[in-house]
Design a protein around this motif. Structure first.
Motif, mmCIF file in Angstrom:
data_model
loop_
_atom_site.group_PDB
_atom_site.id
_atom_site.type_symbol
_atom_site.label_atom_id
_atom_site.label_comp_id
_atom_site.label_asym_id
_atom_site.label_seq_id
_atom_site.Cartn_x
_atom_site.Cartn_y
_atom_site.Cartn_z
ATOM 1 N N ASP A 118 70.401 96.772 29.813
ATOM 2 C CA ASP A 118 70.953 96.744 31.165
ATOM 3 C C ASP A 118 72.126 97.700 31.226
ATOM 4 O O ASP A 118 73.084 97.554 30.470
ATOM 5 N N ASP A 153 66.299 86.208 29.941
ATOM 6 C CA ASP A 153 65.821 86.209 28.553
ATOM 7 C C ASP A 153 65.828 84.794 28.033
ATOM 8 O O ASP A 153 66.870 84.138 28.015
ATOM 9 N N HIS A 184 60.733 87.214 28.528
ATOM 10 C CA HIS A 184 61.574 87.959 29.470
ATOM 11 C C HIS A 184 60.941 87.799 30.843
ATOM 12 O O HIS A 184 59.750 88.065 31.021
ATOM 13 N N LYS A 198 69.566 83.638 28.798
ATOM 14 C CA LYS A 198 70.555 84.630 29.228
ATOM 15 C C LYS A 198 70.061 85.259 30.524
ATOM 16 O O LYS A 198 68.857 85.362 30.744
ATOM 17 N N VAL A 199 70.993 85.692 31.337
ATOM 18 C CA VAL A 199 70.599 86.242 32.634
ATOM 19 C C VAL A 199 71.395 87.497 32.952
ATOM 20 O O VAL A 199 72.603 87.551 32.704
ATOM 21 N N GLN A 200 70.698 88.469 33.477
ATOM 22 C CA GLN A 200 71.335 89.656 34.033
ATOM 23 C C GLN A 200 70.841 89.749 35.470
ATOM 24 O O GLN A 200 69.631 89.864 35.709
ATOM 25 N N HIS A 221 65.378 95.247 25.803
ATOM 26 C CA HIS A 221 65.705 95.359 27.226
ATOM 27 C C HIS A 221 67.158 95.795 27.324
ATOM 28 O O HIS A 221 68.043 95.110 26.805
ATOM 29 N N HIS A 228 66.941 89.450 35.653
ATOM 30 C CA HIS A 228 66.197 89.498 34.391
ATOM 31 C C HIS A 228 66.648 88.314 33.553
ATOM 32 O O HIS A 228 67.840 88.182 33.261
ATOM 33 N N GLU A 235 56.580 89.288 35.163
ATOM 34 C CA GLU A 235 57.115 90.079 36.264
ATOM 35 C C GLU A 235 56.612 89.494 37.579
ATOM 36 O O GLU A 235 55.411 89.261 37.740
ATOM 37 N N ILE A 292 67.872 90.551 42.402
ATOM 38 C CA ILE A 292 67.124 91.055 41.250
ATOM 39 C C ILE A 292 67.663 90.335 40.024
ATOM 40 O O ILE A 292 68.876 90.250 39.855
ATOM 41 N N HIS A 342 61.252 88.920 34.829
ATOM 42 C CA HIS A 342 61.853 89.830 35.804
ATOM 43 C C HIS A 342 61.421 89.369 37.194
ATOM 44 O O HIS A 342 60.235 89.383 37.520
#
Lengths: 303, 303, 303, 303
Positions: A175, B175, B185, B157-159, A173, B173, B120, B171, B187
């Motif tokens: 980003d 992990d 993952h 972990k985060v995005q 993945h 994502h 998702e 939004i 989303h």
């Protein structure tokens, strides 16, 4: 003329396309009178083969990614410029009529300000042992992003895992952060039950899903969105979905024609060396981000 | 009996379900002779309302997530234990017949060793101003993961990005890393043209796609995979796809029945307080990971 | 060697496959030393061209339908037999791995007693001016039906309309009655927004949908049905859906290989002249049913 | 108030909607002060129950089809007129926002001249023993057709088969001929693996697929077609597909509101008795066509 070290492939050509000359020696081609050479080889061999071809004054089309490093790409570009040769990379999707339809929607402002992009390119296989899934599949999505938006990401983060082969990531993945708060998420995988080839572009005016596996509905434009009038009050717009008709021409055919035309006219092809370099720059940063497990500025990778 | 501060909602109940008593005062319920209370309120109010209910000796079912912090959840669990009351959280998907079919496939070994999960949960809206998209949508996926695999992630972990409202991610994502190299993952998004509710579980023997938006094909089992015999040689297996028939019962109905049965029997419900705590633990770690932009051990958040 | 009256087609071959000889005179081929001839021409020319080829001692593969009438087909079959030559018809779908998977399910009894078949073959175009949509598209479905069930319909009814060109039906519905109360409905059309290529086989034990436009799920086996225990009480069975994996080989390739092998071995090909005749018999009856607007016994058309 | 001969149904109402009065005697309702009565009963009972209700001065909404014969429908209409009462039939699809969107497209000329309609309404079950599949499912499609085009078919042909129960057709294909060469084909079945609810309208300017099972894409407008310039040369137009946004309101709710409003205002509802009669006229002709196995003029059935 085709050069391959694998005799069985040459034998197959001899049977099915007997008018094509075959050889196991790449230099037979370089020493012939052909104008251009197409290089489809392991990524790590791209640089050496392309350089040799350029040094023999051949125009060169290299399969994606252009090279295995930024430094290699820069050297090839410089060499092609010096010798006034065409250097092109096989970013096939930049020739896809669907991608070009999407690019038109982005560039004429139909989608409004772009918030983000979600790209997915997954299915079972083909596992490779020379490069990881990022170098194998992400070049497509990165080249599409750069082509759509005409800008390069500023920062890259990567989350990846190697499930089947040790040390070769098979799911990743990425980003990407661009200027103007635009972000992109790329999911590539060799380990997925379904074949998905999808790019979703989310603008404040419209949203688009580009699904490369659905020939009759490749581009779907959703006229919908959310608006913040007085924070935190959000309102929603729901309009029609439009699926433009796309006059389909095989992208690979258009790519090859661009190479031939560039050789003939001397004009640079769409997917020229600089375009190939921009993608390698992102891939190299992604590789570093994967190894260091931190966000990498794409500029870092350039000296 | 229903308590709500919003008079218009109470008025609607009065018209459509006139046999239900209504009040604007939550304590009217707590002081009545009802056995159990269901709390559907902003997340930050969960703790206070649930605590009051428990202190009034009511069994409690709280909408997901159980609380806004690990500390709050732990206190509620302790309080319920002391007073011998049922504490339950509305993890509706743990009651879904499709999720239970998938759990059976995971737990009986049909899928083999689990490599990873891709979840998702996206569509346009509903934007919330009190919590971000992680606290709003990810509880579903986290609760599904914990329920499927019976283990909790070790690192998160985060995005995430806030596009519409300032400082409220819309939004994200996530992990997640579990023991035995399993990864997941997630989303989640309020900003997507399509409604997607999909969980893909990838095992070395089989792979499953659970699509909650496709009633007739919710669970698809792909008997396919890749095997490494002698690294780097990978071979592929391609077998049938099986779509088991699922006897559908509305998950919310089963959830409510579990609450009622637990009150009657004193046995803990499936989605009990501990289960709710485990999800909040992951969410709190995710929030920290988002704020610090680094990987967070879920254990860190527990004292 | 290729013969065509259209010079532009021959020119295109000269450019792209320069090792193929071209001619405008069909007799150049017949007088050459080739073993077999493939005839792709307007339906009404099939008989004449195939007959000439047989008279020149060439094995013959004719595009579907074999001929424009039963009498023509019978004459060709007789001629091929006398001269000990292969006569084959291009029923490509009989070589499709998906159709063969379906045939296996029918013939091993998995579907139980077959109640009926619904076949649909529609999309926009290609309109033809020499034959109607029945002669153009229905040969595929009729050949599939005969191949699946090994029996020929006893009666045919047709409902058709000519919307675009006068007197040339562009939409048609055929009703076929077989022995044992089995029925089939075929819908063919040149005037439809979607491309549909679907055959649904309904047995009392299982039902199958064969969708030729969905490469990853061509055959879907539904283990469901209804049973009458004591009339009128009907009960329903709902089981899993199974999508068998199909090892795909291009049907046209298999068809061509069958032709070549038949020439080499002298064994009749799968889609031999008799098979072609059986389909023409149904088409001729359908044409009569259309013109008379009544049900036609297929036997009527044979003397 | 609800009347039902089945005590268990009344018991269920008593538990779940305790504020509703229940009775086994229909006359308890007729003798009460209610304004309107809704009749959901076997088709053959419609006439008798509706007549009784009208004779007790109740407005009446009857489930589709209005009655089991034209004569019965005509008598009810006359009776309602004499007593100045509302007579309405439960043609729910005439209240569907999707059907109304399609009707707008037909009536404002967007589709051009209508060539034909293909309607499909199939799935497994529910088999009925009192009426065949035509009387059970085709009322929906016939009422949609009449509502869309504002005209009634002139001729009806039927092909049907009884596979499970003797003498009760469970699969049927109806061919309807309208004025101006417009045709419609209706396929209804209780014996099909998939649930299909689809109406395809083919105009010379545009084509529309209305798929009632796809909530997010119920109406798809295909801007494509074929044109004959100089017979036999056909050219093709391929344009965009448009999926209009539909503000969804539950059709049954709109139907009920129409009934209530009609009672209040005295204005006839959309699906009034005459509309119900027009559908019964087609069904009666279809039944005759099935029994005689010949085309029936719909006018024949009316004296």
């Amino acid at each position: 003329m085709v050069a391959d070290l694998d005799q069985s492939r040459l034998a197959s050509i001899a049977v099915n396309q007997p008018w094509i000359k075959t050889t196991t020696d790449f230099y037979d081609i370089l020493n012939s009178d052909v104008d251009g050479v197409v290089i489809a080889a392991p990524v790590r061999a791209h640089y050496r083969l392309a350089k040799e071809a350029l040094l023999h004054d051949k125009h060169v089309l290299v399969e994606k990614p252009l090279t295995a490093s930024v430094a290699e790409a820069e050297e090839l570009i410089e060499l092609a410029r010096e010798r006034n040769l065409i250097l092109m990379v096989g970013h096939t999707f930049e020739y896809s009529p669907a991608v070009n339809e999407l690019r038109k929607l982005v560039q004429n402002g139909d989608l409004g300000k772009i918030y983000c992009v979600e790209a997915e390119r997954v299915n079972l296989g083909l596992f490779r042992s020379d490069i990881n899934v990022i170098w194998d599949l992400a070049p497509h999505d990165v080249s599409i992003l750069l082509y759509l938006f005409g800008k390069t990401p500023e920062r890259v983060k990567v989350q990846a895992n190697a499930h089947l082969q040790s040390h070769i990531a098979d799911i990743a993945h990425l980003d990407l952060e661009f200027a103007d708060q635009m972000t992109a998420h790329i999911h590539v995988s060799w380990l997925h039950p379904c074949k998905i080839r999808r790019v979703t572009v989310i603008g404040d005016a419209r949203m688009v899903v580009y699904d490369d596996t659905n020939p009759s509905e490749m581009i779907k434009v959703y006229n919908k969105g959310a608006d913040v009038h007085a924070d935190p009050v959000v309102s929603y717009r729901y309009g029609a979905i439009t699926i433009p008709h796309i006059d389909w021409v095989e992208p690979l055919r258009l790519e090859c024609e661009d190479f031939v035309n560039s050789i003939r006219t001397g004009n640079p092809p769409r997917a020229n060396g600089e375009v190939g370099l921009a993608v390698v720059r992102v891939l190299e940063a992604a590789q570093l981000a994967l190894e260091k497990q931190e966000a990498i500025n794409t500029a870092v990778t350039v000296q």
